[in-house]
Enzyme design. Structure first.
Site, PDB file in Angstrom:
ATOM      1  N   GLU A  73       0.828  -1.242   0.010  1.00 33.76           N
ATOM      2  CA  GLU A  73       0.199  -0.543   0.197  1.00 33.76           C
ATOM      3  C   GLU A  73       0.830   0.957  -0.260  1.00 33.76           C
ATOM      4  O   GLU A  73       0.632   2.420  -1.458  1.00 33.76           O
ATOM      5  CB  GLU A  73      -0.417  -0.114   0.967  1.00 33.76           C
ATOM      6  CG  GLU A  73      -1.869  -1.066   1.016  1.00 33.76           C
ATOM      7  CD  GLU A  73      -2.457  -1.434   2.444  1.00 33.76           C
ATOM      8  OE1 GLU A  73      -2.811  -2.451   2.776  1.00 33.76           O
ATOM      9  OE2 GLU A  73      -1.937  -0.866   3.443  1.00 33.76           O
ATOM     10  N   GLU A 109      -5.454  -9.420   2.803  1.00 27.57           N
ATOM     11  CA  GLU A 109      -5.134  -8.474   4.564  1.00 27.57           C
ATOM     12  C   GLU A 109      -7.455  -9.517   4.208  1.00 27.57           C
ATOM     13  O   GLU A 109      -7.543 -10.195   5.971  1.00 27.57           O
ATOM     14  CB  GLU A 109      -5.994  -7.299   4.381  1.00 27.57           C
ATOM     15  CG  GLU A 109      -4.791  -6.400   5.010  1.00 27.57           C
ATOM     16  CD  GLU A 109      -3.582  -6.454   3.611  1.00 27.57           C
ATOM     17  OE1 GLU A 109      -3.025  -5.139   3.337  1.00 27.57           O
ATOM     18  OE2 GLU A 109      -4.118  -6.828   2.785  1.00 27.57           O
TER      19      GLU A 109
END
Length: 238
Positions: free
Chosen positions: A111, A131
């Site tokens: 990210e 995730e």
């Protein structure tokens, strides 16, 4: 040239205006802690205000760029806020930010990579967003940056399936700018940072600001929504 060797983040400002920020937890594959996130956020904020800094190079020490946060448990509020503040600082920094990635690039590490302006990847890079399979939500503005780079359909597949992918695939999908051999990653990424540092600082800042305002118009909202969804998941399981 000035150099600090304070863990978990190394800072080196060269005479050409390139500030190198090195994630320095190599034995843990530079996994993110609240302290590391805080140090990186402060370094980026300082870089944004320091006229001597013309460009930022973000890299990882050891065998990986960043293994992300430990996602075996939901993040604490400090961890969540830390990751999001770093993402906002990378995107909001008026100085161009180059990410040089190798080895594992996982979760919040990926990210942060996508928050950078230009990404140079070594062929060894292996990327993954685990995730969803672990019951936590993505962070770092990913719900804005990944669709912007790779398209909505691919972003959904990468987030929901969480499959590992290669540096070659990342290049083909538009997640990285250039792919290089591992032994040339340092040289290649620094050369890009030097080129950016040589630009007129005001011109570079204006390009970055306007491109992000148009191309990532929903970035701040993405950070807010990600944090809200993560908190909701945490409350559900508490």
């Amino acid at each position: 040239m000035s150099l600090e060797t304070e863990a978990p983040l190394l800072r080196e400002l060269s005479d050409d205006g390139v500030l190198t920020l090195t994630l320095n937890r190599p034995r843990k594959l530079n996994a993110i802690t609240a302290t590391l996130a805080q140090d990186l956020w402060r370094a980026l904020e300082h870089a944004d205000a320091d006229a001597a800094v013309k460009a930022v190079l973000l890299r990882g020490a050891g065998r990986a760029f960043c293994a992300g946060r430990d996602v075996s448990a939901a993040p604490t509020e400090a961890e969540l806020e830390g990751v999001q503040r770093v993402a906002a600082a990378i995107v909001g920094c008026r100085k161009p930010v180059v990410a040089a990635v190798h080895g594992w690039v996982l979760g919040a590490g990926l990210e942060w990579m996508l928050d950078a302006d230009i990404v140079i990847a070594a062929r060894s890079a292996r990327l993954k967003l685990p995730e969803a399979s672990l019951g936590v939500f993505v962070t770092g503005g990913l719900v804005a940056t990944l669709p912007a780079a790779a398209g909505l359909a691919r972003a959904k597949a990468l987030m929901l399936l969480g499959e590992e992918f290669s540096a070659e695939q990342a290049l083909g999908w538009g997640l990285v700018w250039k792919l290089v051999d591992d032994d040339t990653l340092g040289t290649a990424s620094r050369a890009i940072a030097q080129r950016l540092a040589a630009l007129d600082a005001d011109v570079a800042a204006r390009y970055k600001r306007v491109l992000n305002q148009i191309g990532l118009a929903s970035f701040e909202e993405a950070l807010r929504r990600e944090s809200a969804e993560q908190r909701a998941l945490t409350q559900r399981t508490s």
